[in-house]
Design an enzyme around this catalytic site. Structure first.
Site, PDB file in Angstrom:
ATOM      1  N   TYR A  26      12.226 -11.650   3.419  1.00 48.80           N
ATOM      2  CA  TYR A  26      11.846 -10.391   4.491  1.00 48.80           C
ATOM      3  C   TYR A  26      13.060  -9.637   5.330  1.00 48.80           C
ATOM      4  O   TYR A  26      12.917  -8.364   4.712  1.00 48.80           O
ATOM      5  CB  TYR A  26      11.578 -11.219   6.275  1.00 48.80           C
TER       6      TYR A  26
ATOM      7  N   ASP B  44      -2.545  -0.620  15.130  1.00 52.92           N
ATOM      8  CA  ASP B  44      -1.155  -0.910  15.225  1.00 52.92           C
ATOM      9  C   ASP B  44      -0.768  -0.058  15.881  1.00 52.92           C
ATOM     10  O   ASP B  44      -0.193   0.944  15.266  1.00 52.92           O
ATOM     11  CB  ASP B  44      -0.939  -1.321  13.313  1.00 52.92           C
TER      12      ASP B  44
ATOM     13  N   HIS C 147      -0.881  -4.791  13.996  1.00 51.61           N
ATOM     14  CA  HIS C 147       0.463  -5.730  13.713  1.00 51.61           C
ATOM     15  C   HIS C 147       0.409  -6.794  13.260  1.00 51.61           C
ATOM     16  O   HIS C 147       0.345  -6.963  12.046  1.00 51.61           O
ATOM     17  CB  HIS C 147       1.874  -5.137  13.931  1.00 51.61           C
TER      18      HIS C 147
ATOM     19  N   SER D 201       5.336  -5.822   7.759  1.00 48.14           N
ATOM     20  CA  SER D 201       6.542  -5.521   8.442  1.00 48.14           C
ATOM     21  C   SER D 201       7.586  -4.765   7.651  1.00 48.14           C
ATOM     22  O   SER D 201       6.898  -4.074   6.412  1.00 48.14           O
ATOM     23  CB  SER D 201       6.781  -5.421   9.497  1.00 48.14           C
TER      24      SER D 201
END
Length: 716
Positions: A492, A655, A690, A572
């Site tokens: 991430y 989203d 999302h 994301s």
């Protein structure tokens, strides 16, 4: 903690038969990509020529874009729905997801039978149900599954009043997170007439009489210039039964109105005298204000402003409150604040910084309990109310405390625990000054998996600049490091979010295939405090991509993965990570899942709520910041005639965080520039957002598609 925003696991192969997915490029006329119109758009930005041939794909409401998207989805469905093994993947996932989910109980009121509030999902329920348990037993309080047969209504957040008699909660449709705030009488289970729209991620502070509460909401669409209604989060005071349009604006006041992307949250003392407001300004800075409601003439008192540090109120009592901050302490420390003397100079240091990263602290009647990270794994430590170390609550293994709840009126504490191979378990702890007391298991998820079949370990590798990066490795005990394995690399690296060991039911079918699952704790996260975060943000963002590339090289060097059997996955900000990795080093990866991603880093602030992320990424309107964004922006760094890995871009129409335009534009670009025979697919889900609030049926369908695609493409 990790918001934990729907993380999925992707993986590579054990052996190397030819791909089963029909290659999707110009070399395969039976499965050619959807024709995509190019435009000759080249802009001069800060002295650089920037091409944008697929800008027309930004407008998701345009008929041409809808037609193109439908054709892309049809192509993906045509291929992926026919892949072998789908039925087995789906059956295994269902058997795991049937175990449901558990939330950590939150207690309210006083006494041994004070009500507990918690969520639980059972079997194939699409959405978790909110329950309350009190002297009369357990009962359903809010079940959004009854609002939509397809599960597209979600319970976004909920906050009970101090005694537990009333509940404020938010529900949204289609994963949009655009909550409508309602108030429910807990005893009768009936909603009061109050209904407040635009309450996305609302922060709630109930007054003691339970007839009023402070809350946050956004302006109604059309009341501000186009696009700005997604910002200007403000604090209001609502009286039960009153018209919300007449609610008093509390913050920002004219004296405090600054940036429309400020993000206030509220806390209140049990007696209702002191209102605390913490205003986040990005992910590295916040400010604090205090309102003495008995002395309204004083107005809002600025406690801390203008500092490059994070402050958070973790508990308020009637005469004092507790603040976590990284001011002068990158791994955070705790202060005790006298409510009558709230100036920063009068704060008393309660818990100093240690070599572990402090995530939160729970104040109970007898002790303090801290939740920290030690090399990205959770620890629970116990202190006296004066800050003296008393011991540690021992956790079963390397894992994550997902949440911990308690309050100063009781010694009762609840916390959740999970690891890569252990599903969520809720523990109850009597938090006396004897930390050696063993916690009791309160509830657990029973899943058809044996943790003893797997190995979980942590190693460290050197990134490009020599920085040591932690790497969790999970695999079957019978999987040898012989250089022939498949592996999935997950990361991430942003927004101060830490990746500690978490349980993913959808990873189990992959681990059972002998796959090595690797989680890299990249810079930009919060694993080692604010210094670690800042080392991977703004102009240092390339460090994050260097970290993940070095992880891939380490896996190969250690013979943990075959050279052509490594997959990468992220969502994301992690989708941006995947986009950067496959454009900077496409040779390292055989497959990729790029979920709800940011990919056009030159135009990203123009869409949805992305202006909120400028403090993290930078502003492309500023020449210096444009330079570093342009240097790594995946959409602007893909090259023609390049062999890219098999990639599935996964996004959703509703989203409200990351616009699907990123995935659309990147799909078109890679389909045009890819010289390999590996497919580039787009999967755009309707009536989903999302990730938060996504119904189980859609989660299962998405993961079956992703895993079937990867199993086939990589030869599993």
């Amino acid at each position: 903690m990790m918001n934990l925003m729907w993380l999925a696991i992707v993986l590579g192969v054990l052996c190397g038969p030819p791909p089963l997915v029909p290659p999707v490029n110009k070399s395969t006329p039976d499965s050619v990509p959807v024709p995509t119109r190019r435009e000759n758009i080249v802009e001069k930005l800060h002295g650089q020529a920037v091409a944008d041939p697929y800008r027309w794909l930004e407008d998701g409401d345009a008929e041409e874009v809808k037609h193109w998207t439908a054709a892309q989805n049809a192509l993906t469905e045509q291929v992926v729905s026919k892949l072998p093994g789908r039925e087995a993947i789906e059956a295994r996932l269902k058997s795991l997801f049937d175990a449901g989910s558990l939330g950590t109980p939150l207690a309210r009121g006083k006494g041994k039978t004070r009500p507990l509030f918690y969520t639980r999902r059972q079997g194939q329920q699409n959405q978790p149900v909110l329950y309350v348990r009190d002297a009369k037993g357990e009962r359903v309080l809010v079940d959004v599954n009854t609002l939509a047969k397809d599960g597209t209504r979600s319970l976004d957040w909920w906050t009970p009043s101090d005694s537990g008699a009333r509940l404020a909660y938010g529900v949204s449709a289609d994963g949009s997170e655009n909550s409508v705030l309602r108030v429910r009488d807990v005893k009768t289970g009936v909603d009061l007439p109050d209904e407040i729209p635009y309450a996305r991620a609302a922060s709630i502070a109930w007054l003691p009489d339970e007839k009023s509460f402070y809350y946050t909401r956004y302006p109604a669409p059309g009341t501000l210039p186009k696009g700005e209604d997604q910002y200007h989060r403000s604090v209001y005071l609502h009286n039960i039964g009153a018209d919300p349009s007449a609610d008093a604006l509390v913050f920002p006041t004219p004296a405090h109105a600054r940036d429309m992307t400020d993000w206030p949250n509220v806390s209140i003392s049990p007696d209702g005298r002191y209102l605390g407001i913490v205003v986040s300004q990005g992910w590295s800075k916040s400010e604090m204000f205090l309102l003495d409601r008995r002395r309204p003439e004083r107005g809002l008192q600025a406690m801390v402003t203008g500092q490059d540090a994070i402050y958070s109120i973790v508990e308020m009592t009637n005469d004092r409150f507790y603040v976590i901050t990284n001011e002068g302490a990158p791994r955070y420390r705790v202060f005790e604040v006298n409510a009558a003397k709230p100036a920063r100079a009068d704060w008393r240091l309660l818990l100093p910084e240690t070599n572990e990263t402090l995530e939160t602290v729970v104040v109970t009647k007898s002790v303090l309990i801290t939740q920290t990270l030690a090399d990205a794994a959770s620890r629970l430590r116990v202190y006296s109310l004066h800050g003296k170390a008393l011991g540690e609550v021992v956790l079963p293994a390397l894992g994550t405390v997902g949440s911990i709840t308690g309050d100063p009126r009781s010694d009762e504490v609840f916390y959740s625990y999970s690891s890569f191979v252990a599903p969520n378990t809720i523990f109850k702890l009597r938090a006396k000054a004897q930390p050696h007391q063993a916690p009791q298991e309160w509830a657990r998820l029973d899943m058809p998996i044996n943790p003893n079949d797997f190995v979980v370990r942590q190693e460290f590798y050197a990134s490009k600049d020599g920085t040591k990066i932690p790497l969790f490795l999970v695999h079957k005990k019978s999987t040898p490091p012989d250089g022939r394995n498949a592996a999935v690399l997950y990361g991430y690296g942003g927004f101060n979010i830490s990746l500690s060991p978490w349980f993913n039911a959808h990873a189990v079918p992959l681990l059972e295939k002998g796959v090595v699952f690797a989680v890299a704790n990249l810079r930009g996260g919060g694993e080692y405090g604010e210094a670690w975060h800042q080392a991977g943000m703004l102009g240092k963002k390339q460090n994050v991509f260097d970290d993940v590339i070095a992880a891939a090289e380490y896996l190969r060097a250690q013979k943990l993965v075959a050279a052509d059997r490594l997959a990468i996955e992220g969502r994301s900000n992690g989708g941006l990570l995947v986009g950067a990795a496959i454009t900077q080093r496409p040779d390292l990866f055989r497959a990729a899942i790029c979920g709800v991603p940011l990919l056009d880093m030159i135009r990203y602030p123009k869409f949805r709520i992305a202006k909120l992320w400028v403090p993290e990424y930078g502003d492309p309107e500023k020449p210096d910041e444009f330079t570093w964004l342009r240097a790594y922006s995946p959409y602007h760094n893909a090259r023609p005639n390049t062999a890219y890995p098999a990639t599935m871009f996964v996004t959703a129409a509703s989203d409200t965080r990351v616009d699907p335009m990123h995935a659309r534009k990147m799909t078109a670009l890679l389909q045009a520039q890819n010289s390999s025979k590996h497919p580039i697919f787009l999967r755009l889900e309707s009536q989903a957002g999302h990730g938060a609030g996504k119904p189980l049926s859609k989660v299962l369908a998405q993961y079956v598609d992703e895993l079937a695609f990867l199993f086939a493409e990589l030869g599993l």
